[in-house]
Design a protein around this motif. Structure first.
Motif, PDB file in Angstrom:
ATOM      1  N   ILE A  81       0.806  -1.231   0.000  1.00  0.00           N
ATOM      2  CA  ILE A  81       0.000   0.000   0.000  1.00  0.00           C
ATOM      3  C   ILE A  81       0.842   1.287   0.000  1.00  0.00           C
ATOM      4  N   PRO A  82       1.826   1.448   0.905  1.00  0.00           N
ATOM      5  CA  PRO A  82       2.586   2.725   0.886  1.00  0.00           C
ATOM      6  C   PRO A  82       3.302   2.969  -0.442  1.00  0.00           C
ATOM      7  N   PHE A  83       3.844   1.894  -1.043  1.00  0.00           N
ATOM      8  CA  PHE A  83       4.555   2.059  -2.317  1.00  0.00           C
ATOM      9  C   PHE A  83       3.596   2.466  -3.432  1.00  0.00           C
ATOM     10  N   SER A  84       2.454   1.812  -3.477  1.00  0.00           N
ATOM     11  CA  SER A  84       1.466   2.152  -4.509  1.00  0.00           C
ATOM     12  C   SER A  84       0.960   3.573  -4.324  1.00  0.00           C
ATOM     13  N   LEU A  85       0.786   3.972  -3.056  1.00  0.00           N
ATOM     14  CA  LEU A  85       0.323   5.344  -2.790  1.00  0.00           C
ATOM     15  C   LEU A  85       1.346   6.364  -3.296  1.00  0.00           C
ATOM     16  N   ILE A  86       2.626   6.051  -3.101  1.00  0.00           N
ATOM     17  CA  ILE A  86       3.686   6.969  -3.569  1.00  0.00           C
ATOM     18  C   ILE A  86       3.638   7.099  -5.092  1.00  0.00           C
ATOM     19  N   THR A  87       3.526   5.954  -5.763  1.00  0.00           N
ATOM     20  CA  THR A  87       3.456   5.970  -7.232  1.00  0.00           C
ATOM     21  C   THR A  87       2.260   6.798  -7.701  1.00  0.00           C
ATOM     22  N   LEU A  88       1.104   6.530  -7.097  1.00  0.00           N
ATOM     23  CA  LEU A  88      -0.111   7.253  -7.502  1.00  0.00           C
ATOM     24  C   LEU A  88       0.026   8.744  -7.224  1.00  0.00           C
ATOM     25  N   PHE A  89       0.560   9.059  -6.045  1.00  0.00           N
ATOM     26  CA  PHE A  89       0.699  10.467  -5.657  1.00  0.00           C
ATOM     27  C   PHE A  89       1.588  11.213  -6.672  1.00  0.00           C
ATOM     28  N   LEU A  90       2.745  10.617  -6.991  1.00  0.00           N
ATOM     29  CA  LEU A  90       3.668  11.287  -7.920  1.00  0.00           C
ATOM     30  C   LEU A  90       3.052  11.432  -9.307  1.00  0.00           C
ATOM     31  N   GLU A  91       2.361  10.398  -9.731  1.00  0.00           N
ATOM     32  CA  GLU A  91       1.748  10.442 -11.063  1.00  0.00           C
ATOM     33  C   GLU A  91       0.694  11.564 -11.115  1.00  0.00           C
ATOM     34  N   VAL A  92      -0.141  11.601 -10.091  1.00  0.00           N
ATOM     35  CA  VAL A  92      -1.205  12.617 -10.060  1.00  0.00           C
ATOM     36  C   VAL A  92      -0.592  14.017  -9.980  1.00  0.00           C
ATOM     37  N   VAL A  93       0.425  14.168  -9.136  1.00  0.00           N
ATOM     38  CA  VAL A  93       1.061  15.486  -8.986  1.00  0.00           C
ATOM     39  C   VAL A  93       1.625  15.961 -10.336  1.00  0.00           C
ATOM     40  N   CYS A  94       2.300  15.059 -11.035  1.00  0.00           N
ATOM     41  CA  CYS A  94       2.874  15.413 -12.349  1.00  0.00           C
ATOM     42  C   CYS A  94       1.765  15.852 -13.312  1.00  0.00           C
ATOM     43  N   VAL A  95       0.673  15.095 -13.314  1.00  0.00           N
ATOM     44  CA  VAL A  95      -0.430  15.414 -14.244  1.00  0.00           C
ATOM     45  C   VAL A  95      -1.046  16.769 -13.888  1.00  0.00           C
ATOM     46  N   VAL A  96      -1.197  17.019 -12.584  1.00  0.00           N
ATOM     47  CA  VAL A  96      -1.776  18.305 -12.150  1.00  0.00           C
ATOM     48  C   VAL A  96      -0.886  19.461 -12.626  1.00  0.00           C
ATOM     49  N   PHE A  97       0.429  19.323 -12.438  1.00  0.00           N
ATOM     50  CA  PHE A  97       1.333  20.397 -12.869  1.00  0.00           C
ATOM     51  C   PHE A  97       1.368  20.513 -14.394  1.00  0.00           C
ATOM     52  N   ALA A  98       1.208  19.386 -15.072  1.00  0.00           N
ATOM     53  CA  ALA A  98       1.179  19.420 -16.547  1.00  0.00           C
ATOM     54  C   ALA A  98      -0.047  20.196 -17.015  1.00  0.00           C
TER      55      ALA A  98
ATOM     56  N   ALA B  40       5.740   7.789 -15.135  1.00  0.00           N
ATOM     57  CA  ALA B  40       4.388   7.750 -15.724  1.00  0.00           C
ATOM     58  C   ALA B  40       3.818   9.157 -15.807  1.00  0.00           C
ATOM     59  N   GLY B  41       3.977   9.920 -14.722  1.00  0.00           N
ATOM     60  CA  GLY B  41       3.474  11.295 -14.705  1.00  0.00           C
ATOM     61  C   GLY B  41       4.151  12.147 -15.768  1.00  0.00           C
ATOM     62  N   TYR B  42       5.462  11.968 -15.885  1.00  0.00           N
ATOM     63  CA  TYR B  42       6.219  12.724 -16.888  1.00  0.00           C
ATOM     64  C   TYR B  42       5.732  12.371 -18.291  1.00  0.00           C
ATOM     65  N   SER B  43       5.547  11.072 -18.539  1.00  0.00           N
ATOM     66  CA  SER B  43       5.140  10.666 -19.893  1.00  0.00           C
ATOM     67  C   SER B  43       3.726  11.175 -20.217  1.00  0.00           C
ATOM     68  N   ILE B  44       2.843  11.178 -19.203  1.00  0.00           N
ATOM     69  CA  ILE B  44       1.502  11.735 -19.437  1.00  0.00           C
ATOM     70  C   ILE B  44       1.612  13.235 -19.719  1.00  0.00           C
ATOM     71  N   GLY B  45       2.444  13.924 -18.948  1.00  0.00           N
ATOM     72  CA  GLY B  45       2.627  15.369 -19.139  1.00  0.00           C
ATOM     73  C   GLY B  45       3.127  15.695 -20.534  1.00  0.00           C
ATOM     74  N   ILE B  46       4.138  14.945 -20.973  1.00  0.00           N
ATOM     75  CA  ILE B  46       4.711  15.188 -22.311  1.00  0.00           C
ATOM     76  C   ILE B  46       3.668  14.871 -23.391  1.00  0.00           C
ATOM     77  N   SER B  47       2.886  13.815 -23.158  1.00  0.00           N
ATOM     78  CA  SER B  47       1.851  13.455 -24.135  1.00  0.00           C
ATOM     79  C   SER B  47       0.781  14.534 -24.217  1.00  0.00           C
ATOM     80  N   LEU B  48       0.402  15.073 -23.050  1.00  0.00           N
ATOM     81  CA  LEU B  48      -0.599  16.153 -23.040  1.00  0.00           C
ATOM     82  C   LEU B  48      -0.071  17.359 -23.807  1.00  0.00           C
ATOM     83  N   ASP B  49       1.216  17.640 -23.597  1.00  0.00           N
ATOM     84  CA  ASP B  49       1.853  18.763 -24.292  1.00  0.00           C
ATOM     85  C   ASP B  49       1.836  18.537 -25.806  1.00  0.00           C
ATOM     86  N   SER B  50       2.199  17.296 -26.207  1.00  0.00           N
ATOM     87  CA  SER B  50       2.226  16.956 -27.626  1.00  0.00           C
ATOM     88  C   SER B  50       0.823  17.044 -28.232  1.00  0.00           C
ATOM     89  N   LEU B  51      -0.157  16.530 -27.476  1.00  0.00           N
ATOM     90  CA  LEU B  51      -1.552  16.581 -27.927  1.00  0.00           C
ATOM     91  C   LEU B  51      -2.001  18.033 -28.091  1.00  0.00           C
TER      92      LEU B  51
END
Lengths: 224, 237
Positions: A81-98, B40-51
């Motif tokens: 659980i803690p590892f999966s939460l870290i992965t999810l958290f980082l992924e979501v954070v990256c997407v939010v900033f993107a 994964a987050g980085y790749s989604i970000g780059i894909s969104l940018d490309s899109l």
């Protein structure tokens, strides 16, 4: 043939075959300059379409990873659980900033928080993952570089010469290592790889033909 | 403060990932999952940018002329049907188009790049005024042809009634030359791979660890504790 099977299997296969034939024809056809320019326009259009589709495919890949980790959390495996939460958290954070970067019109790689995560988390970890392979390559080299038969002996000798030819230590031992390495790389190495490159070319052509003839169906995934 | 954190974090992540060579442990798994999430987050970000650059911005700027860009967006969105139990096959349209374009790009250039140019490169003069060049050309041609023979699986001479024929002996000799030629190529590639990986490993050390000994040492101590803990757990079963 059932109508649903046609839409499920036949039409996607035909679509692949048609795009392959059309794109190949667009590349090789030459009638006159104006026609060629029009054909190039359509060709570029298809390539741009595939860039958009590939971008959306990468997003689906990210969603897949998130779903996988959510499923692991739902299974309530205490250790994971803690590892999966870290992965999810980082992924979501990256997407939010993107999204934030897109909304503000800032180029994504210059968005401070996104680039901080990239430079301080992604770059060191991915580089370390890549560099860790040195241990496995060294172990593989130890097993490969054993002169059990004449071809293996040749492999060992060439490997040692090329390594010594690439280092200053080799030059100190014998200055001839560098030109010998250069000769190996330009003559026997190039000649030894040429049939493999030809084989790859033939393989690519065969794959294309199999897709056109609808013999290649593994890309469609599960059977209906 | 932020700089200190990022220096420590980078050094620690590198050491924790390297610790896997000795034994799987919690800190390795932590670094691995950080890598997964960030990548994964980085790749989604780059894909969104490309899109955004390829489709959304042109579509917003002049909707009438770029209306056709809705087609790839819709096709791309079809990928999400793979999560449906009933309509999973709709995703095949998106996969098919991406696959077809990718294969077509390789398919149409392969004859020239992988076959014609390669054959052209072997058409070398076998008699030149320069003896070294002549020898090199002979080696080049002989190894290429022999290694090509190695990949012909459809027609191979066989041993008849325990006695190898002349054709078989000739075939066997050519085959051996081909194998030796490819062994030279594989030896050179393996040596280059080892050198590249080693150089990368050293550069990682120079960039993230050597300039920051305290940060590196603290990360090493932490990972040593994690490994001891993992060993104790393994012993306890």
């Amino acid at each position: 043939m059932e109508m649903s099977v046609i839409w499920r299997r036949t039409v996607p296969q035909l679509l692949v075959a048609i795009i392959l034939v059309v794109m190949t024809a667009l590349y090789f056809l030459y009638i006159d300059k104006t026609t060629k320019a029009t054909l190039n326009y359509w060709d570029q259009l298809l390539i741009n379409y595939s860039i958009v589709i590939a971008a959306l495919a990468a997003i689906v890949g990210g969603v897949d990873l998130a779903r996988y980790h959510v499923a692991l959390i739902m299974k309530r495996e205490r250790e994971q659980i803690p590892f999966s939460l870290i992965t999810l958290f980082l992924e979501v954070v990256c997407v939010v900033f993107a999204f934030y970067a897109l909304a503000t019109g800032v180029p994504i790689l210059t968005q401070p928080q996104f680039s901080w995560i990239y430079l301080n988390l992604q770059v060191p970890t991915s580089s370390a993952m890549y560099s860790i392979l040195v241990f496995y390559v060294a172990s593989a080299a130890y097993r490969t570089f054993r002169a059990r038969n004449p071809p293996a002996l040749l492999l060992l000798i060439v490997g040692v010469i090329v390594m010594l030819g690439n280092t200053s230590l080799g030059f100190v031992i014998w200055p001839g290592f560098t030109p010998l390495k250069d000769w190996i790389m330009t003559v026997p190495n190039a000649a030894g790889y040429r049939p493999i490159v030809i084989g790859v070319g033939l393989g690519t052509i065969i794959l294309g033909l199999r897709l056109i003839l609808r013999k290649e169906v593994t890309w469609m995934g599960r059977r209906d | 403060m932020i700089e200190a954190i990022q220096i420590w974090l980078s050094a620690a992540l590198v050491i924790w990932i390297w610790s896997f060579v000795y034994k799987d442990n919690y800190l390795y798994r932590l670094a691995q999952h950080i890598f997964l999430g960030a990548a994964a987050g980085y790749s989604i970000g780059i894909s969104l940018d490309s899109l955004n650059k390829t489709a959304l911005v042109p579509l917003a700027k002049s909707p009438t002329t770029n209306m056709h860009l809705i087609i790839p967006i819709i096709i791309g969105l079809l990928f999400f049907f793979k999560y449906s139990r009933r309509y999973y096959w709709v995703a095949r349209y998106g996969v098919g188009i991406a696959l077809a374009v990718g294969t077509a790009l390789a398919f149409r250039t392969a004859p020239m790049a992988n076959i014609i140019r390669q054959v052209n490169a072997v058409l070398l003069p076998l008699w030149t005024p320069d003896p070294v060049k002549t020898l090199n050309n002979w080696i080049h041609v002989v190894i290429t042809l022999s290694a090509l023979v190695y990949f012909i699986f459809t027609v191979t001479p066989r041993v008849v009634e325990g006695r190898p024929t002349i054709t078989y002996r000739l075939y066997d000799a050519v085959l051996r030359i081909g194998i030796y030629g490819m062994m030279v190529a594989f030896g050179a590639t393996l040596a280059n791979t080892i050198m590249t990986r080693l150089a990368f490993f050293i550069s990682m050390n120079l960039q993230y660890l050597q300039p920051y000994p305290l940060e590196s040492l603290s990360a090493i101590i932490l990972v040593a504790i994690a490994i001891l803990f993992a060993m104790r757990r393994a012993r306890a079963g």
